[in-house]
Design a protein around this motif. Structure first.
Motif, short mmCIF file in Angstrom:
data_model
loop_
_atom_site.label_atom_id
_atom_site.label_comp_id
_atom_site.label_asym_id
_atom_site.label_seq_id
_atom_site.Cartn_x
_atom_site.Cartn_y
_atom_site.Cartn_z
N ALA A 1 0.82 -1.21 0.00
CA ALA A 1 0.00 0.00 0.00
C ALA A 1 0.85 1.26 0.00
CB ALA A 1 -0.93 0.00 1.21
N GLN A 2 2.03 1.20 0.65
CA GLN A 2 2.85 2.40 0.76
C GLN A 2 4.17 2.28 0.01
OE1 GLN A 2 1.88 5.25 2.18
NE2 GLN A 2 -0.10 4.37 2.68
N SER A 3 5.06 1.37 0.45
CA SER A 3 6.40 1.35 -0.13
C SER A 3 6.98 -0.05 -0.19
CB SER A 3 7.33 2.25 0.68
OG SER A 3 7.48 1.76 2.00
N ILE A 4 7.96 -0.20 -1.09
CA ILE A 4 8.71 -1.45 -1.24
C ILE A 4 10.19 -1.10 -1.23
CG2 ILE A 4 9.31 -3.32 -2.84
CD1 ILE A 4 6.43 -3.25 -3.85
N LEU B 1 6.69 -5.48 -9.07
CA LEU B 1 6.68 -4.76 -7.80
C LEU B 1 5.79 -3.55 -7.95
CD1 LEU B 1 10.53 -4.72 -7.01
CD2 LEU B 1 8.89 -6.53 -6.55
N GLN B 2 4.82 -3.39 -7.04
CA GLN B 2 3.88 -2.28 -7.15
C GLN B 2 3.60 -1.69 -5.78
OE1 GLN B 2 0.23 -3.26 -9.14
NE2 GLN B 2 -0.66 -1.24 -8.84
N ALA B 3 3.82 -0.38 -5.66
CA ALA B 3 3.52 0.35 -4.42
C ALA B 3 2.91 1.69 -4.78
CB ALA B 3 4.78 0.54 -3.59
N THR B 4 2.30 2.35 -3.79
CA THR B 4 1.67 3.64 -4.04
C THR B 4 2.69 4.77 -4.02
OG1 THR B 4 -0.40 2.89 -3.07
CG2 THR B 4 -0.08 5.26 -3.24
#
Length: 334
Positions: free
Chosen positions: A28-31, A60-63
Motif C-alpha cells: 500500500a505504501q512502499s517497497i 513490484l507495485q507500491a503507491t
C-alpha cells in the motif's frame, strides 16, 4: 503497508526446462529491496528442450515509493526472457468535495534504482524480454538494466512508451546517472530492441536527464534498434548507440546542441550518427500550463539550435523537424 527485503534475502521461482513462475509484490505504501529476486528459465541437461525454458514475471507495485538498492531482479530464460515491471502509482488529486476543506494534494509515486542494482530479462539462446519502470519521479543511479537476447534485443521502457503511446504511466521526471546502463542489444544474430526514456512532454514541468549509456545494437546480420529520449525539457550528455541503421529520436519542446551545454552534446550526437540515424522533432507537443507558469510559453517552443560542430564518419541521416525556427550556428559535416 510496506515490504522490505534485505541484502541476504532471496525469492526464487525459477524452473528447469519450463517457464518460470510469477512473483507479484504489492504494498500500500512502499517497497524496499536489496536482495535477489529470480524468475529464470534454465537448461541443465543436453536433453532438455531449450524452447520450454522461458523466463517468468517479476512485478513490484507500491503507491508511494519503490527503492531498489544493490538489488538483482532476473527474469532471464534460455528459450526466451520474461518480464520485469516496477510501478509506483501515486495518488491523484481527489475530486473536489465542497464538504472537504483539507485542500488535498496528489501523492507522487517515486522509483529509485541505485547502488549497483541490476534488472535482467536476457536470453543467451533466444529473444530478450521486457523491463518497464513506471512512476512520477524515476531515478537510475549506478544501475544496469538489460534486455539482451541472442536472436533479438528486448524492450526497456522508463517513464512511458514510444512517444507516450500505450497505457504506461507517464513520468514527470526521469534521471539517469553517468555510470548507469540500459542495454537492449542483440548478442548473436538479430536486431536490436527498443529503449525509451520518457517524461510527459505535455506537462511543462517534465524533465528527462541522462548522463548514462543507452544501447540497442544489432548482431550478425541484424540491424540496430530504436531509442527515444524525451521530456518537455531534455538533457542527453551520455552515450547513445542505437546500432547500425538504427534510430535515435529526440522529441522535446526545444532542442539545443552544444559542445558543453544544451539538450544534447555535439559529441554525443556525432558519435550516434556514426552508426545510426537521428531525428530531432520539435514540432511542438502542446503543453498544459494549468496551475503553473510556463517559462517559455507555448508560443516560443518548437525551436532547434545547433551551436556545436556535428560530424559523422558514416552516411547516416540527421533529420531536423521544428514547429518554429531552426538555427544552424555550427558546421554539420559527414
Amino acid at each position: 503497508n510496506t515490504f522490505t527485503q534485505t541484502a541476504e534475502g532471496l525469492l526464487d521461482v525459477s524452473a528447469v526446462a519450463l517457464q518460470a513462475g510469477v512473483i507479484d509484490i504489492a504494498a500500500a505504501q512502499s517497497i524496499a529491496v536489496s536482495g535477489r529476486i529470480f524468475a529464470n528459465g534454465v537448461v541443465t541437461d543436453p536433453t532438455h528442450i531449450v524452447a520450454n525454458a522461458l523466463g517468468g514475471t517479476i512485478q513490484l507495485q507500491a503507491t508511494r515509493r519503490v527503492d531498489l538498492t544493490t538489488a538483482v531482479l532476473d527474469a532471464s530464460g534460455e528459450g526466451g526472457a520474461g518480464r520485469i515491471h516496477i510501478q509506483a502509482d501515486g495518488v491523484p488529486t481527489p475530486i473536489n468535495n465542497p464538504a472537504d476543506n483539507s485542500n488535498p494534494t496528489p501523492i507522487k509515486g517515486a522509483v529509485l534504482l541505485s547502488t549497483n542494482t541490476v534488472l535482467r530479462a536476457n536470453s543467451a539462446r533466444a529473444y530478450a524480454g521486457r523491463v518497464e519502470v513506471e512512476g512520477d519521479d524515476i531515478s537510475l543511479d549506478t544501475t544496469r538494466i538489460e534486455a539482451m537476447g541472442a536472436t533479438a534485443g528486448g524492450t526497456v521502457l522508463v517513464g512511458g512508451d514510444w512517444q507516450g503511446s500505450g497505457t504506461l504511466r507517464q513520468a514527470t521526471t526521469v534521471s539517469m546517472s553517468t555510470n548507469s546502463v540500459i542495454d537492449a542489444s542483440a548478442t548473436d544474430n538479430g536486431n536490436g530492441g527498443k529503449v525509451v526514456l520518457w517524461s510527459d512532454v505535455h506537462n511543462a514541468s517534465s524533465i528527462t536527464t541522462t548522463y548514462g549509456n543507452l544501447l540497442t545494437l544489432g548482431a550478425g546480420s541484424g540491424k540496430g534498434g530504436r531509442i527515444e529520449t524525451s521530456g518537455a525539457v531534455l538533457t542527453v550528455f551520455g552515450n547513445v548507440q542505437a546500432g547500425k541503421d538504427g534510430l535515435w529520436l529526440l522529441d522535446p519542446l526545444d532542442i539545443y546542441v552544444g559542445d558543453s551545454y544544451g539538450s544534447v552534446l555535439s559529441s554525443t550526437l556525432s558519435s550516434a550518427l556514426n552508426s545510426s540515424n537521428v531525428i530531432f522533432d520539435a514540432t511542438g507537443a502542446s503543453i498544459s500550463c494549468t496551475g503553473v507558469a510556463c517559462s517559455a510559453g507555448s508560443g516560443s517552443t518548437g525551436n532547434i539550435f545547433i551551436g556545436g560542430a556535428v560530424t559523422s564518419t558514416s552516411n547516416k541521416t540527421l533529420t531536423l523537424k521544428a514547429g518554429k525556427d531552426i538555427f544552424i550556428n555550427a558546421p554539420i559535416t559527414g
